[in-house]
Design an enzyme around this catalytic site. Structure first.
Site, PDB file in Angstrom:
ATOM      1  N   GLY A 276      25.181  12.120 -29.507  1.00 35.98           N
ATOM      2  CA  GLY A 276      24.627  12.795 -28.330  1.00 35.98           C
ATOM      3  C   GLY A 276      25.117  12.168 -27.047  1.00 35.98           C
ATOM      4  O   GLY A 276      25.265  12.845 -26.016  1.00 35.98           O
ATOM      5  N   ALA A 277      25.385  10.856 -27.100  1.00 34.77           N
ATOM      6  CA  ALA A 277      25.833  10.170 -25.893  1.00 34.77           C
ATOM      7  C   ALA A 277      27.203  10.699 -25.443  1.00 34.77           C
ATOM      8  O   ALA A 277      27.525  10.683 -24.255  1.00 34.77           O
ATOM      9  CB  ALA A 277      25.878   8.666 -26.124  1.00 34.77           C
TER      10      ALA A 277
ATOM     11  N   GLY B 244       0.839  -1.196   0.000  1.00 34.63           N
ATOM     12  CA  GLY B 244       0.000   0.000   0.000  1.00 34.63           C
ATOM     13  C   GLY B 244       0.872   1.243   0.000  1.00 34.63           C
ATOM     14  O   GLY B 244       2.003   1.243  -0.499  1.00 34.63           O
ATOM     15  N   GLY B 245       0.340   2.304   0.591  1.00 32.66           N
ATOM     16  CA  GLY B 245       1.073   3.563   0.619  1.00 32.66           C
ATOM     17  C   GLY B 245       2.392   3.472   1.363  1.00 32.66           C
ATOM     18  O   GLY B 245       3.261   4.333   1.202  1.00 32.66           O
TER      19      GLY B 245
HETATM   20  C1  HXC Z   1      -3.242  -4.342  12.549  1.00 32.29           C
HETATM   21  C2  HXC Z   1      -2.171  -6.213  11.802  1.00 32.29           C
HETATM   22  C3  HXC Z   1      -2.008  -5.645  10.523  1.00 32.29           C
HETATM   23  C4  HXC Z   1      -2.518  -4.333  10.318  1.00 32.29           C
HETATM   24  C5  HXC Z   1      -1.136  -7.592  10.482  1.00 32.29           C
HETATM   25  N1  HXC Z   1      -1.615  -7.417  11.710  1.00 32.29           N
HETATM   26  N2  HXC Z   1      -1.378  -6.522   9.729  1.00 32.29           N
HETATM   27  N3  HXC Z   1      -2.772  -5.554  12.796  1.00 32.29           N
HETATM   28  N4  HXC Z   1      -3.122  -3.728  11.357  1.00 32.29           N
HETATM   29  N5  HXC Z   1      -2.377  -3.729   9.157  1.00 32.29           N
HETATM   30  C6  HXC Z   1      -1.541  -8.351  12.835  1.00 32.29           C
HETATM   31  C7  HXC Z   1      -2.370  -9.577  12.615  1.00 32.29           C
HETATM   32  O1  HXC Z   1      -3.675  -9.354  13.083  1.00 32.29           O
HETATM   33  C8  HXC Z   1      -1.635 -10.598  13.493  1.00 32.29           C
HETATM   34  O2  HXC Z   1      -1.968 -10.373  14.822  1.00 32.29           O
HETATM   35  C9  HXC Z   1      -0.193 -10.182  13.330  1.00 32.29           C
HETATM   36  O3  HXC Z   1      -0.206  -8.830  12.882  1.00 32.29           O
HETATM   37  C10 HXC Z   1       0.560 -11.015  12.317  1.00 32.29           C
HETATM   38  O4  HXC Z   1      -0.210 -11.074  11.136  1.00 32.29           O
HETATM   39  P1  HXC Z   1      -0.477 -12.452  10.368  1.00 32.29           P
HETATM   40  O5  HXC Z   1      -1.548 -12.154   9.404  1.00 32.29           O
HETATM   41  O6  HXC Z   1      -0.660 -13.549  11.342  1.00 32.29           O
HETATM   42  O7  HXC Z   1       0.933 -12.650   9.681  1.00 32.29           O
HETATM   43  P2  HXC Z   1       1.247 -13.235   8.246  1.00 32.29           P
HETATM   44  O8  HXC Z   1       0.467 -14.485   8.008  1.00 32.29           O
HETATM   45  O9  HXC Z   1       2.711 -13.298   8.163  1.00 32.29           O
HETATM   46  O10 HXC Z   1       0.703 -12.143   7.203  1.00 32.29           O
HETATM   47  C11 HXC Z   1       1.266 -10.853   7.192  1.00 32.29           C
HETATM   48  C12 HXC Z   1       0.447  -9.897   6.317  1.00 32.29           C
HETATM   49  C13 HXC Z   1      -1.037  -9.938   6.789  1.00 32.29           C
HETATM   50  C14 HXC Z   1       0.541 -10.398   4.863  1.00 32.29           C
HETATM   51  C15 HXC Z   1       1.044  -8.548   6.424  1.00 32.29           C
HETATM   52  O11 HXC Z   1      -1.077  -9.756   8.197  1.00 32.29           O
HETATM   53  C16 HXC Z   1      -1.870  -8.871   6.145  1.00 32.29           C
HETATM   54  O12 HXC Z   1      -2.309  -9.035   4.997  1.00 32.29           O
HETATM   55  N6  HXC Z   1      -2.143  -7.810   6.878  1.00 32.29           N
HETATM   56  C17 HXC Z   1      -2.996  -6.730   6.414  1.00 32.29           C
HETATM   57  C18 HXC Z   1      -2.297  -5.922   5.394  1.00 32.29           C
HETATM   58  C19 HXC Z   1      -3.077  -4.721   4.992  1.00 32.29           C
HETATM   59  O13 HXC Z   1      -4.099  -4.806   4.276  1.00 32.29           O
HETATM   60  N7  HXC Z   1      -2.659  -3.535   5.515  1.00 32.29           N
HETATM   61  C20 HXC Z   1      -3.275  -2.299   5.206  1.00 32.29           C
HETATM   62  C21 HXC Z   1      -2.650  -1.881   3.872  1.00 32.29           C
HETATM   63  S1  HXC Z   1      -3.246  -0.345   3.360  1.00 32.29           S
HETATM   64  P3  HXC Z   1      -1.928 -11.525  15.904  1.00 32.29           P
HETATM   65  O14 HXC Z   1      -2.482 -10.904  17.122  1.00 32.29           O
HETATM   66  O15 HXC Z   1      -2.750 -12.648  15.365  1.00 32.29           O
HETATM   67  O16 HXC Z   1      -0.495 -11.913  16.054  1.00 32.29           O
HETATM   68  C22 HXC Z   1      -2.104   0.663   3.889  1.00 32.29           C
HETATM   69  C23 HXC Z   1      -2.414   2.015   3.544  1.00 32.29           C
HETATM   70  C24 HXC Z   1      -1.243   2.884   3.817  1.00 32.29           C
HETATM   71  O17 HXC Z   1      -1.145   0.322   4.456  1.00 32.29           O
HETATM   72  C25 HXC Z   1      -1.489   4.169   3.107  1.00 32.29           C
HETATM   73  C26 HXC Z   1      -0.447   5.149   3.365  1.00 32.29           C
HETATM   74  C27 HXC Z   1      -0.662   6.374   2.538  1.00 32.29           C
END
Ligand code: HXC
Length: 513
Positions: free
Chosen positions: A403-404, A169-170
């Site tokens: 040019g290079a 994402g961002g």
């Molecule tokens: C809160 C989160 C989290 C998040 C993971 N966790 N991502 N908690 N916010 N964004 C927590 C999980 O609940 C879990 O908690 C622990 O972290 C580990 O995650 P798992 O899923 O068990 O790990 P894994 O299987 O290795 O997968 C990792 C992952 C997945 C691929 C990153 O967690 C995931 O898809 N997370 C969401 C990603 C996402 O959509 N983020 C938002 C993106 S948008 P527990 O308690 O079970 O240990 C964004 C916008 C930014 O970032 C914009 C900026 C301009």
């Protein structure tokens, strides 16, 4: 008093556990180090001062008020790398997946501001599930606060990002604004939208690794500059990279101990093959010219028709840009122009002198290149060199055509010293192409057209395929025997050590992006 200290000790112990032993074991099972282990290996002797260990998030939604972990998923601090001050942060995947909350972002911003005020590099070790989902817009604001500071810090202090886990994402835009990105193979990825969104929007099926793994970004997109097989190797690369770079834009490059020795390199006399069509490896020239084993290549897997990297000459760091005859005959194209331009800009920001080795047949022709804006992208390199005020030296080893020739740090765009080997050919184009155009009529009318072309080619070669016409005009300062190149460069860079050059006043320039 004892109870007060005990409380402190207990809290510290709790903080050190991050998300707990189970999650730490999970991190290790994936072959990854924890955030604190990464900080330990980054800093000399594993020593650093942690800041903000007791910070917790302020969220009360979704029962978050009952889940507070000291440090809130990011370790921030400062210490020494190679004996010099460095600020760093490491996201802790064991705490809410290293996700970025409002307070997590505040900790990163604080360390960035300290780095800017104190003129020292910032290293970010990224391993995060992105925006803390429970916090919503506060987390998005936190990201923007970081991007803003990344931008303000750009060109003030060096910024290095390692991607050592998810980065989606961002979140990718903080690393993207920084000077260098490193990725760990098989355990990290970067993308703006992940495989699921890609499938929904474009119907493409792609794995996270193929979409945004280390290989995709080092070879295809060029987003990452370096990759490493595991966390430790990645951290070692960061330490090595920092060793070449000044602390901030007002410092000069670090000087390492250097004992003068035999600076002659006779092997260079035989490096360029007799035939202009035959390739050779420009990295042989680089390693012969630079201090022993001092060359660190940047972006090695992307646009390998140009080589960029850091090295040392008589102990002082320089940046090297070199056409690579081994790949596409060293031609300039869209990717190589962008790659070199970005590197030149970095070196100029941080007072790192530039050495340019030229063997370039021109720009790559074709619809693919034209439609992908070779005009704009080639101009980036031209602009980057023209604007660079650091000491700049060129050595033309063989071809410098069209040019290079102008673009590759020619005298005309502000190079300080331009050397050429006797094998240099500085001309509008190669002898064959030139003869076919300017003697077309004569060749067409000849009885033996092949013989006529060869005759005209020889005539053109005799007239132009050498460095002496350019030397006559002072475009080349000296034609040197290859074996003396290193010795000449040691003296030349020393002479330029106190170079002072200014661009005309402006708010900022408008490089063709
Ligand atoms: C809160 C989160 C989290 C998040 C993971 N966790 N991502 N908690 N916010 N964004 C927590 C999980 O609940 C879990 O908690 C622990 O972290 C580990 O995650 P798992 O899923 O068990 O790990 P894994 O299987 O290795 O997968 C990792 C992952 C997945 C691929 C990153 O967690 C995931 O898809 N997370 C969401 C990603 C996402 O959509 N983020 C938002 C993106 S948008 P527990 O308690 O079970 O240990 C964004 C916008 C930014 O970032 C914009 C900026 C301009």
């Amino acid at each position: 008093m004892d109870t007060h200290i005990k409380r402190l000790h207990d809290m510290r112990e709790q903080a050190l556990l991050g998300g707990g032993e189970e999650r730490i074991a999970k991190q290790h099972d994936k072959g990854k180090l924890t955030a604190r282990e990464r900080m330990h290996f980054l800093f000399d002797k594993g020593e650093y001062e942690e800041i903000g260990m007791m910070v917790t998030h302020r969220s009360t939604d979704f029962g978050m008020e009952r889940q507070k972990i000291l440090g809130d998923g990011v370790i921030t601090g400062y210490g020494e790398v190679n004996g010099r001050l460095v600020f760093a942060y490491a996201q802790d995947f064991t705490v809410f997946g290293g996700s970025l909350s409002e307070t997590h972002a505040e900790k990163i911003c604080k360390i960035m501001e300290m780095a800017m005020k104190n003129g020292a590099p910032i290293v970010g070790l990224n391993d995060s599930g992105g925006a803390r989902i429970q916090e919503g817009v506060k987390s998005l604001g936190g990201y923007a606060d970081i991007f803003y500071r990344n931008t303000l810090a750009s060109g003030v202090v060096p910024q290095i990002s390692a991607v050592m886990g998810p980065c989606a994402g961002g979140a990718v835009y903080s690393p993207a604004i920084t000077d260098f990105i490193l990725m760990v193979e098989d355990s990290s990825y970067m993308f703006v939208t992940g495989p699921n969104v890609v499938k929904t929007v474009t119907n493409e099926e792609v794995s996270a690794e193929d979409l945004g793994g280390a290989s995709a970004h080092s070879r295809k997109s060029g987003v990452t500059h370096l990759t490493a097989p595991h966390d430790l190797a990645c951290i070692e690369q960061i330490r090595q990279l920092l060793s070449y770079i000044p602390q901030n834009c007002e410092e000069v490059t670090p000087q390492q101990d250097y004992i003068a020795g035999d600076e002659l390199r006779p092997e260079l006399d035989k490096l360029v093959p007799a035939s202009a069509q035959q390739p050779y490896d420009i990295k042989h020239a680089i390693t012969a010219i630079a201090d022993h084993q001092s060359f660190m290549e940047i972006h090695p897997d992307y646009a390998d028709n140009i080589v960029v990297g850091f090295a040392r000459i008589a102990g002082r760091s320089i940046g090297i840009v070199a056409n690579q005859p081994m790949s596409l005959a060293g031609v300039l194209d869209v990717e190589s122009s962008k790659k070199a331009a970005r590197f030149v800009r970095f070196c100029d920001c941080f007072q790192i002198p530039l050495l340019v080795l030229v063997d370039v047949p021109g720009f790559l022709p074709g619809t693919d290149q034209e439609w992908n804006a070779i005009i704009t992208n080639g101009a980036k390199l031209l602009f980057a060199f023209s604007e660079a005020t650091v000491p700049r030296i060129s050595v033309i080893t063989r071809k410098a055509y069209g040019g290079a020739y102008d673009v590759m740090n020619s005298k005309h765009i502000g190079a300080d010293l331009n050397f050429a080997w006797p094998t240099a050919e500085i001309a509008v184009m190669g002898a064959k192409g030139a003869s076919e155009i300017i003697f077309r009529k004569e060749i067409k009318e000849a009885q033996d057209q092949t013989a006529k072309l060869l005759e005209k080619e020889a005539e053109y070669t005799e007239k132009f395929a050498h460095p002496y016409r350019a030397a006559e005009r002072g475009f080349i300062d000296e034609v040197i025997e290859p074996r003396y190149t290193r010795a000449k460069l040691i003296k030349a860079f020393k002479m330029l050590e106190n170079k002072d050059d200014q661009l005309p006043y402006k708010k900022h320039s408008n490089i063709p992006l």
